[in-house]
Enzyme design. Structure first.
Site, PDB file in Angstrom:
ATOM      1  N   ASN A 126       0.855  -1.183   0.000  1.00  0.00           N
ATOM      2  CA  ASN A 126       0.000   0.000   0.000  1.00  0.00           C
ATOM      3  C   ASN A 126       0.897   1.241   0.000  1.00  0.00           C
ATOM      4  O   ASN A 126       2.092   1.161   0.285  1.00  0.00           O
ATOM      5  CB  ASN A 126      -0.936  -0.009   1.202  1.00  0.00           C
ATOM      6  CG  ASN A 126      -0.202   0.026   2.539  1.00  0.00           C
ATOM      7  OD1 ASN A 126       0.790  -0.671   2.749  1.00  0.00           O
ATOM      8  ND2 ASN A 126      -0.681   0.839   3.462  1.00  0.00           N
ATOM      9  N   HIS A 127       0.309   2.388  -0.334  1.00  0.00           N
ATOM     10  CA  HIS A 127       1.119   3.608  -0.499  1.00  0.00           C
ATOM     11  C   HIS A 127       0.536   4.715   0.383  1.00  0.00           C
ATOM     12  O   HIS A 127      -0.555   5.215   0.130  1.00  0.00           O
ATOM     13  CB  HIS A 127       1.101   4.025  -1.965  1.00  0.00           C
ATOM     14  CG  HIS A 127       2.211   4.949  -2.352  1.00  0.00           C
ATOM     15  ND1 HIS A 127       3.240   5.310  -1.494  1.00  0.00           N
ATOM     16  CD2 HIS A 127       2.465   5.593  -3.519  1.00  0.00           C
ATOM     17  CE1 HIS A 127       4.074   6.123  -2.117  1.00  0.00           C
ATOM     18  NE2 HIS A 127       3.622   6.321  -3.349  1.00  0.00           N
TER      19      HIS A 127
END
Length: 201
Positions: free
Chosen positions: A41-42
Site C-alpha cells: 500500500n502507499h
C-alpha cells in the site's frame, strides 16, 4: 551495493529505526534473494526508502518523472528509481520493471499508484497483474502503517510517528494461471488478488 545507494540505505535505515521506531512484523516471510515483486500500500513519500531499508540488497522502484531534474535526476538513477509519467502512463515503465525482474532484481510497486488521502487502501491498477504474469516471479505483499502520520500527503512537515510494516507470505502464480492470463480482465483479477492480500495484513 553501490556506495551512493549504500549511503542512502544506511541513512534511511538509521532514521526509520531511531526516529520512527520502525517495527517489522512477519520478517520471516521476506524473500531476500533473487527476483521478487514487492507490492505494498502507499501512504507517504517515505514509503520507497522505508521498504528499501528492509532489504540488504539493492531494490528498484518507481518515481514520478517530474522528480528527475538536475541533481535529483542523477541521485534517483543511482537509487535505482524508474521514472513514470503519472499523467500519461505508458508501457515503457512496465517493460522496464518486467526486464529488471527477469534479470533477477527485486522491484517495489505500489498497486494503488498514488498515496492515500485518508489512510484507506484504494483499488489496484491492472498493471501490477500484467507485471506479475509477464515476470512470473514471487509476489511479496507488504502493508505499511503509520507512514501517513509521519508525512501526510500534501504536507511538507515530518512528524514523529511509530511506523510498522507487516510482511505477508509470498504469492506464487501457478503456470496455469500465467498461461491463462490473456488480457486486461485477467490482469485486473490478479491485481485484486494481490491487493486483497495486502489489505488482509
Amino acid at each position: 551495493m553501490k556506495w551512493i545507494y549504500w549511503l542512502g540505505w544506511m541513512t534511511f535505515r538509521s532514521a526509520f529505526r531511531s526516529f520512527f521506531a520502525l517495527r517489522v512484523i512477519g520478517k520471516e516471510h521476506l524473500i531476500t534473494e533473487g527476483a521478487v515483486l514487492i507490492a505494498s500500500n502507499h501512504q507517504s513519500y517515505v514509503d520507497p526508502p522505508l521498504l528499501g531499508s528492509l532489504y540488504d540488497t539493492e531494490i528498484a522502484y518507481l518515481a514520478r518523472k517530474t522528480l528527475f531534474t538536475g541533481f535529483t535526476r542523477w541521485l534517483y538513477s543511482k537509487w535505482n528509481a524508474i521514472p513514470i509519467d503519472q499523467d500519461r502512463p505508458d508501457m515503457s515503465s512496465l517493460k522496464t520493471i518486467i526486464r529488471k525482474l527477469r534479470q533477477g532484481e527485486p522491484v517495489v510497486v505500489f498497486p494503488e499508484g498514488s498515496r492515500t488521502l485518508d489512510g484507506s487502501i484504494g483499488e489496484a491498477a491492472p498493471g501490477i497483474g500484467l507485471i506479475a504474469v509477464k515476470s512470473a516471479v514471487p509476489i511479496q505483499p507488504l502493508r505499511i502503517y503509520g507512514a501517513r502520520e509521519a508525512l501526510p500527503r500534501g504536507s511538507a512537515r515530518m512528524n514523529r510517528a511509530r511506523i510498522t510494516v507487516v510482511v505477508g507470505p509470498p504469492i506464487y502464480l501457478t503456470a496455469e494461471e500465467i498461461q491463462a492470463a490473456k488480457g486486461k480482465d485477467d490482469y485486473d483479477r490478479i491485481a485484486k488478488r494481490i491487493m486483497a492480500a495486502i489489505e488482509a495484513l
